[in-house]
Design a protein around this motif. Structure first.
Motif, PDB file in Angstrom:
ATOM      1  N   LEU A   1       0.870  -1.616   0.101  1.00 23.08           N
ATOM      2  CA  LEU A   1       0.130   0.165   0.094  1.00 23.08           C
ATOM      3  C   LEU A   1       0.715   1.407  -0.395  1.00 23.08           C
ATOM      4  N   SER A   2       1.954   1.322   0.589  1.00 22.65           N
ATOM      5  CA  SER A   2       2.743   2.202   0.944  1.00 22.65           C
ATOM      6  C   SER A   2       3.358   2.361  -0.751  1.00 22.65           C
ATOM      7  N   ALA A   3       3.773   1.391  -0.936  1.00 25.15           N
ATOM      8  CA  ALA A   3       4.695   1.879  -2.357  1.00 25.15           C
ATOM      9  C   ALA A   3       3.602   2.080  -3.380  1.00 25.15           C
ATOM     10  N   CYS A   4       2.677   2.082  -3.310  1.00 22.48           N
ATOM     11  CA  CYS A   4       1.871   1.864  -4.657  1.00 22.48           C
ATOM     12  C   CYS A   4       0.916   3.112  -3.920  1.00 22.48           C
ATOM     13  N   ALA A   5       0.813   3.869  -2.817  1.00 22.91           N
ATOM     14  CA  ALA A   5       0.305   5.295  -2.430  1.00 22.91           C
ATOM     15  C   ALA A   5       1.200   6.716  -3.187  1.00 22.91           C
ATOM     16  N   GLY A   6       0.414   7.391  -4.526  1.00 20.82           N
ATOM     17  CA  GLY A   6       1.314   8.219  -4.979  1.00 20.82           C
ATOM     18  C   GLY A   6       1.025   9.724  -3.816  1.00 20.82           C
ATOM     19  N   LEU A   7       1.688  11.036  -4.371  1.00 23.06           N
ATOM     20  CA  LEU A   7       1.323  12.036  -3.705  1.00 23.06           C
ATOM     21  C   LEU A   7      -0.313  12.376  -4.125  1.00 23.06           C
ATOM     22  N   SER A   8      -1.299  12.865  -3.394  1.00 19.40           N
ATOM     23  CA  SER A   8      -1.959  13.320  -3.052  1.00 19.40           C
ATOM     24  C   SER A   8      -2.122  14.650  -3.924  1.00 19.40           C
ATOM     25  N   ARG A   9      -3.745  14.514  -4.283  1.00 17.82           N
ATOM     26  CA  ARG A   9      -3.769  15.853  -5.512  1.00 17.82           C
ATOM     27  C   ARG A   9      -3.419  17.296  -4.902  1.00 17.82           C
ATOM     28  N   VAL A  10      -3.191  17.512  -3.762  1.00 17.16           N
ATOM     29  CA  VAL A  10      -3.164  18.224  -2.557  1.00 17.16           C
ATOM     30  C   VAL A  10      -1.675  18.880  -3.158  1.00 17.16           C
ATOM     31  N   GLU A  11      -1.080  17.239  -2.552  1.00 18.67           N
ATOM     32  CA  GLU A  11       0.591  17.548  -2.826  1.00 18.67           C
ATOM     33  C   GLU A  11       0.970  17.666  -4.000  1.00 18.67           C
ATOM     34  N   ARG A  12       0.688  16.845  -4.684  1.00 14.57           N
ATOM     35  CA  ARG A  12       1.119  17.321  -6.151  1.00 14.57           C
ATOM     36  C   ARG A  12       1.118  18.865  -6.280  1.00 14.57           C
ATOM     37  N   GLU A  13       0.160  19.145  -6.357  1.00  7.21           N
ATOM     38  CA  GLU A  13      -0.335  20.822  -6.610  1.00  7.21           C
ATOM     39  C   GLU A  13       1.066  21.821  -5.785  1.00  7.21           C
ATOM     40  N   ARG A  14       1.108  21.345  -4.781  1.00  6.99           N
ATOM     41  CA  ARG A  14       1.941  22.456  -3.846  1.00  6.99           C
ATOM     42  C   ARG A  14       3.017  21.567  -4.317  1.00  6.99           C
ATOM     43  N   ALA A  15       3.602  20.943  -4.473  1.00  7.15           N
ATOM     44  CA  ALA A  15       4.809  20.236  -4.901  1.00  7.15           C
ATOM     45  C   ALA A  15       5.269  21.702  -5.945  1.00  7.15           C
ATOM     46  N   THR A  16       4.103  21.212  -7.229  1.00  8.96           N
ATOM     47  CA  THR A  16       4.177  22.262  -8.519  1.00  8.96           C
ATOM     48  C   THR A  16       4.420  23.146  -8.310  1.00  8.96           C
ATOM     49  N   ALA A  17       3.240  24.123  -7.163  1.00 11.13           N
ATOM     50  CA  ALA A  17       4.022  25.185  -7.047  1.00 11.13           C
ATOM     51  C   ALA A  17       5.123  25.775  -6.230  1.00 11.13           C
ATOM     52  N   ILE A  18       4.893  25.201  -5.990  1.00 16.57           N
ATOM     53  CA  ILE A  18       6.923  25.614  -5.179  1.00 16.57           C
ATOM     54  C   ILE A  18       8.010  25.735  -6.354  1.00 16.57           C
ATOM     55  N   VAL A  19       7.773  24.101  -7.203  1.00 19.37           N
ATOM     56  CA  VAL A  19       8.935  23.958  -8.041  1.00 19.37           C
ATOM     57  C   VAL A  19       8.881  25.676  -9.015  1.00 19.37           C
ATOM     58  N   LEU A  20       7.222  26.109  -9.230  1.00 24.53           N
ATOM     59  CA  LEU A  20       7.037  26.852 -10.124  1.00 24.53           C
ATOM     60  C   LEU A  20       7.743  28.124 -10.151  1.00 24.53           C
ATOM     61  N   ALA A  21       7.178  28.504  -8.664  1.00 25.03           N
ATOM     62  CA  ALA A  21       7.884  29.829  -7.799  1.00 25.03           C
ATOM     63  C   ALA A  21       9.788  29.857  -8.178  1.00 25.03           C
TER      64      ALA A  21
END
Length: 638
Positions: free
Chosen positions: A10-30
């Motif tokens: 379960l831990s291996a298959c679980a990716g980032l949540s939608r909110v986490e993906r959006e936060r990571a993308t925002a950090i990278v873009l900034a």
């Protein structure tokens, strides 16, 4: 244990949540700087004779009569020089798509040039297959925020990660076997949609003669003209496919960004900085690039680009796969000769049917195959399957097979560029070896099942098999030391009128699992040049000939029948005597030139050198027999 395994799954298959993906993308873009180092309309592009080929071709072209220039890149250093020179010539866009991208000197050098292009105002897109992408999560995280003009995506990331561990690989194999094997094997470098490079080379030292232990004899094709726009449109299909994921949206890379922000890229450190600096200097020398490369380009007609799309990885894989069908159609069109070069001679069922039908013609074309010997290959298991079916290839399909030597005497390899200290291999232009160093060298007797000097196969062509068994795909031990050369070129010539250079190994993986691409040029002058390159590889100083071994004095028919029956068994193929073995040309007054295996006088001019010449006696023989006996089931994924 069951609960623990379930928790791991379960831990291996679980990716980032939608909110986490959006936060990571925002950090990278900034974090991405947007300033550029150049205010000129051409992004301060460096003048390039290779880029000028594209300008000439486009100026001379009409919709009804497109014009192209084509350049065969046989030498590894030239292939690297061409890439760097073209990257510096970019004015608007660079698209790079590849299967393997390593963090060694060659990979770092190209990456530095891509980042420099982005910082002077060129849009750079880097698309890598997940299983053979950059080694370090920290590098991917740093690149995600390196510049507003620079973006990295990974294709088909299983378990929603950029990198996977051995337990995670086993989990992916158990849950998602087909997806795990569906890899992006397409390789392209495209500059301004005007000039492109495709072929066998990845981004790693051993594709450019920069490894001091093992290097590939490979081939790329540079093509300048309107077809480059078609190649770029194919790249966009991959880039925009849902399987191509920005690295910051993956669990491991995005997780690091969420925890610590975007790390800074450390200063580039080369293992051999003088060599890297020399390549940088040469790439800026207009006259050197013109003389070594651009002046050798041919004006050609009839250029096509055939490529699989990401649709090949939907459903049963039957859609979006024109590359294999197109190559089969070219082979079917042959009248006199098929000249085929592949590193891994493992044929799919459909390919075997094709060559059977070709053989049944009243006047079948001669089929010449250039491939690896066991001593040269980097894919041990693939060779074992090729070894199993030698009788079929020779007798039923009529192949003339030439297996590449690990120390070819006349190869387009710059041994001096590797930086290795070598024994005397009989290669022209090399200094005499130091006797003290020679006495200190030991034979290369490391086994594929024990410690070995060759680095892990994680970075080799069969990266999808890298976790199957540690070191199962490494070169086998040899009787003598030296820089080993392995065949990696994927090319074909039909009747010396059509030439093909691409990424397809003419194998089951290319038919069913990998996406592939190739440039097809219907031009006799180009076809002859490509044929001459392949014929050089099959010359006696570079390859052994595979032919029927001498018949035993008694019961030869019984032995043949038993071997044939054993060969057809999917398991328990334990018959110890194979139909064919390797032969070496012995020139002399009565043998002035090489012969085909079925020509009169062959046995008087060639001597048998055994099934596995140059290979050190040891566990390899047992392992080869085991895979020959029990490995037929692996053929679809090899």
């Amino acid at each position: 244990m069951a609960v623990a395994l379930l928790a791991l799954s379960l831990s291996a298959c679980a990716g980032l949540s939608r909110v986490e993906r959006e936060r990571a993308t925002a950090i990278v873009l900034a974090a991405r700087p947007a300033q550029v180092d150049c205010d000129q309309p051409n992004a301060c592009a460096q003048p390039s004779p290779l880029r000028e080929l594209a300008a000439r071709a486009l100026a001379e072209s009409t919709p009804e009569a497109p014009r192209h220039y084509a350049l065969i890149l046989d030498h590894g250093p030239d292939a690297l020089l061409a890439r760097i020179n073209l990257i510096r010539s970019a004015t608007t866009a660079i698209d790079l798509q590849t299967y393997i991208y390593d963090e060694d000197d060659a990979g770092k050098l190209v990456l530095d040039e891509l980042l420099a292009a982005a910082r002077r105002g060129v849009r750079v897109r880097l698309l890598l297959d997940q299983l053979a992408a950059l080694r370090r999560i920290e590098t991917l995280a740093a690149l995600s925020g390196a510049h507003a003009n620079f973006e990295v995506r990974l294709y088909n990331p299983v378990l929603r990660r950029a990198r996977i561990t051995y337990p995670q690989y086993l989990l992916a194999a158990a849950c998602c076997w087909r997806r795990l094997n569906q890899r992006m094997h397409t390789k392209l470098l495209l500059v301004d949609g005007a000039v492109g490079i495709t072929g066998g080379r990845n981004y790693q030292d051993d594709y450019y003669d920069w490894d001091d232990e093992y290097n590939f004899r490979d081939r790329d094709l540079l093509v300048a003209g309107p077809i480059a726009q078609v190649m770029d449109e194919d790249f966009v299909r991959f880039w925009e496919d849902r399987r191509s994921v920005p690295v910051e949206r993956l669990k491991d890379v995005g997780g690091q960004v969420l925890r610590s922000g975007v790390p800074a890229l450390p200063p580039t450190q080369f293992e051999r900085p003088q060599r890297a600096e020399a390549m940088r200097r040469d790439a800026g020398d207009f006259e050197r690039v013109r003389e070594r490369l651009a002046s050798q380009a041919l004006l050609v007609d009839g250029v096509r680009y055939i490529a699989d799309s990401p649709d090949k990885h939907r459903g049963d894989g039957s859609g979006g796969a024109p590359a294999s069908d197109s190559l089969r159609g070219l082979i079917e069109s042959a009248q006199t000769e098929v000249l085929l070069q592949t590193p891994y001679l493992v044929l799919s069922d459909s390919a075997q049917d094709l060559f059977r039908q070709l053989r049944k013609r009243p006047q079948p074309p001669r089929v010449i195959v250039s491939t690896n010997s066991l001593a040269a290959t980097d894919a041990f298991i693939a060779y074992a399957l090729s070894y199993k079916y030698k009788r079929r290839y020779l007798r039923e399909f009529g192949f003339d097979i030439y297996e590449y030597k690990p120390f070819p005497a006349d190869a387009p390899i710059d041994i001096a560029a590797t930086g290795a200290v070598l024994p005397d291999l009989g290669l022209p232009g090399l200094p005499e070896p130091d006797p003290e160093l020679l006495r200190a060298q030991r034979p290369d007797r490391a086994s594929v099942v024990s410690r070995t000097q060759y680095r892990s196969p994680l970075s080799r062509e069969y990266a999808a098999m890298r976790y199957a068994r540690r070191r199962s795909n490494e070169p086998v031990p040899l009787k003598r030391a030296g820089v080993r050369i392995g065949m990696h070129a994927k090319s074909m010539v039909i009747d010396e009128r059509i030439g093909v250079v691409g990424t397809h190994n003419f194998d089951p993986r290319g038919d069913h699992y990998n996406t592939e691409g190739a440039v097809v040029i219907e031009d006799p002058a180009f076809a002859r040049e490509l044929a001459a390159s392949i014929r050089r590889d099959i010359a006696p100083e570079n390859s052994w000939v595979i032919a029927r071994r001498d018949k035993p004095p008694v019961f030869s028919g019984l032995e043949y029948s038993l071997a044939k029956i054993s060969e057809h068994l999917p398991l328990f193929d334990l018959w110890p005597v194979r139909y064919a073995t390797s032969y070496e040309f012995v020139p002399g007054p009565d043998c002035p030139r090489p012969l085909y295996r079925n020509q009169p006088g062959f046995r008087a001019c060639y001597r048998p050198v055994g099934d596995f010449p140059e290979v050190s006696i040891g566990p390899k023989r047992l392992i080869t027999r085991i895979f020959t006996a029990f490995g037929a089931g692996l053929a679809p994924i090899l």
